[in-house]
Design a protein around this motif. Structure first.
Motif, PDB file in Angstrom:
ATOM      1  N   GLU A 179      -9.652  50.068  97.149  1.00  0.00           N
ATOM      2  CA  GLU A 179      -8.753  50.185  96.050  1.00  0.00           C
ATOM      3  C   GLU A 179      -8.974  51.595  95.396  1.00  0.00           C
ATOM      4  O   GLU A 179      -8.686  51.899  94.446  1.00  0.00           O
ATOM      5  CB  GLU A 179      -9.154  49.338  94.780  1.00  0.00           C
ATOM      6  N   ASP A 217     -16.704  46.159  97.774  1.00  0.00           N
ATOM      7  CA  ASP A 217     -17.052  45.087  98.712  1.00  0.00           C
ATOM      8  C   ASP A 217     -16.748  45.868 100.095  1.00  0.00           C
ATOM      9  O   ASP A 217     -15.972  45.552 100.731  1.00  0.00           O
ATOM     10  CB  ASP A 217     -16.081  43.986  98.704  1.00  0.00           C
ATOM     11  N   ASP A 232      -6.507  45.874  91.379  1.00  0.00           N
ATOM     12  CA  ASP A 232      -5.184  46.532  91.877  1.00  0.00           C
ATOM     13  C   ASP A 232      -4.269  46.390  90.507  1.00  0.00           C
ATOM     14  O   ASP A 232      -3.055  46.544  90.656  1.00  0.00           O
ATOM     15  CB  ASP A 232      -4.731  45.738  92.847  1.00  0.00           C
ATOM     16  N   THR A 239      -1.951  43.721  99.709  1.00  0.00           N
ATOM     17  CA  THR A 239      -2.679  42.718  99.499  1.00  0.00           C
ATOM     18  C   THR A 239      -3.831  42.544 100.612  1.00  0.00           C
ATOM     19  O   THR A 239      -3.450  42.808 102.011  1.00  0.00           O
ATOM     20  CB  THR A 239      -1.837  41.254  99.531  1.00  0.00           C
ATOM     21  N   ASN A 240      -5.116  42.207 100.393  1.00  0.00           N
ATOM     22  CA  ASN A 240      -5.805  41.890 101.237  1.00  0.00           C
ATOM     23  C   ASN A 240      -5.888  40.582 101.930  1.00  0.00           C
ATOM     24  O   ASN A 240      -6.762  39.997 102.841  1.00  0.00           O
ATOM     25  CB  ASN A 240      -7.461  42.247 100.685  1.00  0.00           C
ATOM     26  N   ARG A 245      -6.157  34.327 106.091  1.00  0.00           N
ATOM     27  CA  ARG A 245      -7.218  34.359 104.924  1.00  0.00           C
ATOM     28  C   ARG A 245      -6.874  33.205 103.808  1.00  0.00           C
ATOM     29  O   ARG A 245      -7.909  32.632 103.359  1.00  0.00           O
ATOM     30  CB  ARG A 245      -7.440  35.774 104.326  1.00  0.00           C
TER      31      ARG A 245
HETATM   32  N1  UDP Z   1     -11.048  41.931  97.440  1.00  0.00           N
HETATM   33  C1  UDP Z   1     -12.364  42.156  97.620  1.00  0.00           C
HETATM   34  N2  UDP Z   1     -12.932  41.841  98.893  1.00  0.00           N
HETATM   35  C2  UDP Z   1     -11.890  41.284  99.865  1.00  0.00           C
HETATM   36  C3  UDP Z   1     -10.734  41.201  99.641  1.00  0.00           C
HETATM   37  C4  UDP Z   1     -10.177  41.496  98.419  1.00  0.00           C
HETATM   38  O1  UDP Z   1     -13.438  42.439  96.820  1.00  0.00           O
HETATM   39  O2  UDP Z   1     -12.552  41.172 100.948  1.00  0.00           O
HETATM   40  C5  UDP Z   1     -10.634  42.349  95.953  1.00  0.00           C
HETATM   41  C6  UDP Z   1      -9.752  43.139  95.949  1.00  0.00           C
HETATM   42  O3  UDP Z   1      -9.906  44.495  95.975  1.00  0.00           O
HETATM   43  C7  UDP Z   1      -8.666  42.680  94.664  1.00  0.00           C
HETATM   44  C8  UDP Z   1      -9.013  41.276  94.552  1.00  0.00           C
HETATM   45  O4  UDP Z   1     -10.131  41.089  95.399  1.00  0.00           O
HETATM   46  O5  UDP Z   1      -9.302  43.554  93.620  1.00  0.00           O
HETATM   47  C9  UDP Z   1      -7.800  40.410  94.852  1.00  0.00           C
HETATM   48  O6  UDP Z   1      -7.389  40.943  96.442  1.00  0.00           O
HETATM   49  P1  UDP Z   1      -6.019  41.005  96.721  1.00  0.00           P
HETATM   50  O7  UDP Z   1      -5.262  41.987  95.595  1.00  0.00           O
HETATM   51  O8  UDP Z   1      -5.828  41.728  97.953  1.00  0.00           O
HETATM   52  O9  UDP Z   1      -5.472  39.756  96.719  1.00  0.00           O
HETATM   53  P2  UDP Z   1      -3.860  39.006  96.112  1.00  0.00           P
HETATM   54  O10 UDP Z   1      -3.890  39.727  94.654  1.00  0.00           O
HETATM   55  O11 UDP Z   1      -2.989  39.599  96.893  1.00  0.00           O
HETATM   56  O12 UDP Z   1      -4.288  37.552  95.975  1.00  0.00           O
END
Ligand code: UDP
Ligand code: MG
Length: 336
Positions: free
Chosen positions: A12, A41, A94, A203-204, A209
């Motif tokens: 990030e 992480d 994010d 997105t992660n 996942r």
């Molecule tokens: N994140 C993390 N480890 C991971 C995947 C995600 O710490 O292996 C964190 C990421 O940096 C973010 C939060 O978890 O702050 C949510 O992830 P993301 O935004 O990718 O998910 P979404 O909002 O799309 O559900």
């Protein structure tokens, strides 16, 4: 009072400076002390360096850096393990979880709620597919797993110190925080949230996942899949028995027996298919028992800033000594 903001971050680097600026702007005018606890992480995009820079300039910015990527849920776990606040907020790095919501969450905390959850009323920037799968997910969770799981509530939540102390007792490997919160039955308030689109990056959470998280949610909180396969087994067996009666009737009474390879093969496939599904489910639960029984650490801390080294010990967590090169995955090859 002290407020801890726990922020898991994985790759990030582009969002972190903006997030810290916005958080400071939101929290500085409030009458409270705060700490921003980042969990890196295992990022590989320079997030660690960005965080180190901020931490060296501001004691309130604390960093735990995992030795590799342990996943979002493990990052939240370690954040709750180390947060010292009277109230602890977990939010994404994010900027999808707007910090402007913090004052109203704190108000509800002062009214005595143990958990204040942000409920997404609108998802900006999420694809139709993500919205649909999320809706399906919460419907499934409520009907199949636990009706106390509040729909459209993610991990953006405030916890009272008591709630955090309770949550720290859960040391299971496969964890679904939202399920744990529902399970505890804490006094919960909901604030509406308009989820913004990501500040930077993507997105992660891939589809795979999300499916994995949903499966962890189901089978960590219920043995429903095991029982479901039992029920399907009964239904199929009853159907097979009915078919047998029909076949016997056809053979003995109407004597119109078609040499029915097709139906035979069909039935064989059906039953073998079911047996394999059932075995797979049992195997999955067994694998989880196996993994829990190993009792491995839930995460490994490879580096830290603004946290005293002698306060790092936690149950089911490991800390690496500081003399090693810290960069995740940094491997150095030397000439012989
Ligand atoms: N994140 C993390 N480890 C991971 C995947 C995600 O710490 O292996 C964190 C990421 O940096 C973010 C939060 O978890 O702050 C949510 O992830 P993301 O935004 O990718 O998910 P979404 O909002 O799309 O559900
Ligand atoms: Mg996000």
């Amino acid at each position: 009072m002290l407020l801890s903001v726990v922020i898991p971050a994985y790759n990030e680097a582009l969002s972190l400076p903006e997030l810290i600026t916005v958080l400071r702007r939101t929290l500085d005018p409030l009458e409270l002390d705060y700490e921003l606890l980042f969990i890196d992480d295992g990022s590989r995009d320079g997030s660690r360096e960005v965080l180190r820079r901020f931490a060296s300039a501001d004691q309130r910015i604390k960093v735990l850096a995992f030795s590799r990527n342990f996943g979002h849920q493990a990052a939240i776990t370690s954040g709750l393990d180390f947060a010292e606040g009277d109230a602890v907020v977990v939010m994404d790095a994010d900027l999808q979880d707007p910090p402007d919501l913090l004052p109203s969450m704190l108000d509800l905390f002062h009214e005595g709620y143990d958990v204040v959850s942000a409920q997404r009323v609108r998802r900006e920037g999420d694809t139709l597919f993500k919205r649909m799968t999320a809706r399906g997910f919460y419907w499934f969770m409520q009907t199949m797993v636990d009706k106390r799981i509040v729909p459209e509530v993610g991990d953006f939540r405030l916890f009272s110190r008591e709630a955090v102390l309770l949550l720290r007792n859960f040391r299971e490997q496969h964890r679904f925080m939202r399920g744990l919160v529902a399970w505890l039955g804490l006094k919960e308030a909901i604030v509406p949230l308009e989820r913004l689109s990501r500040h930077a990056g993507k997105t992660n959470y891939s589809l795979l996942r999300m499916v994995k998280l949903a499966w962890t949610a189901v089978c960590s909180f219920s043995a429903l899949p095991l029982r479901l396969s039992l029920a399907v087994g009964f239904v199929l067996s009853a159907g097979a028995f009915g078919y047998f009666v029909f076949a016997a009737y056809a053979a003995l009474v109407t004597k119109r027996v078609v040499p029915g390879w097709t139906s035979l093969v069909f039935l064989l496939c059906l039953f073998f298919g079911f047996i394999f599904i059932a075995l797979g489910m049992i195997g999955d639960y067994l694998a989880r028992i196996y993994e829990e029984s190993k009792g491995r650490p839930l995460y490994v801390i490879g580096g830290f800033d603004n946290i005293a080294a002698d306060t790092l010990a936690r149950p089911r967590a490991a800390v690496l000594a500081q003399r090693r090169p810290e960069k995740p995955g940094a491997k150095v090859t030397r000439e012989p």
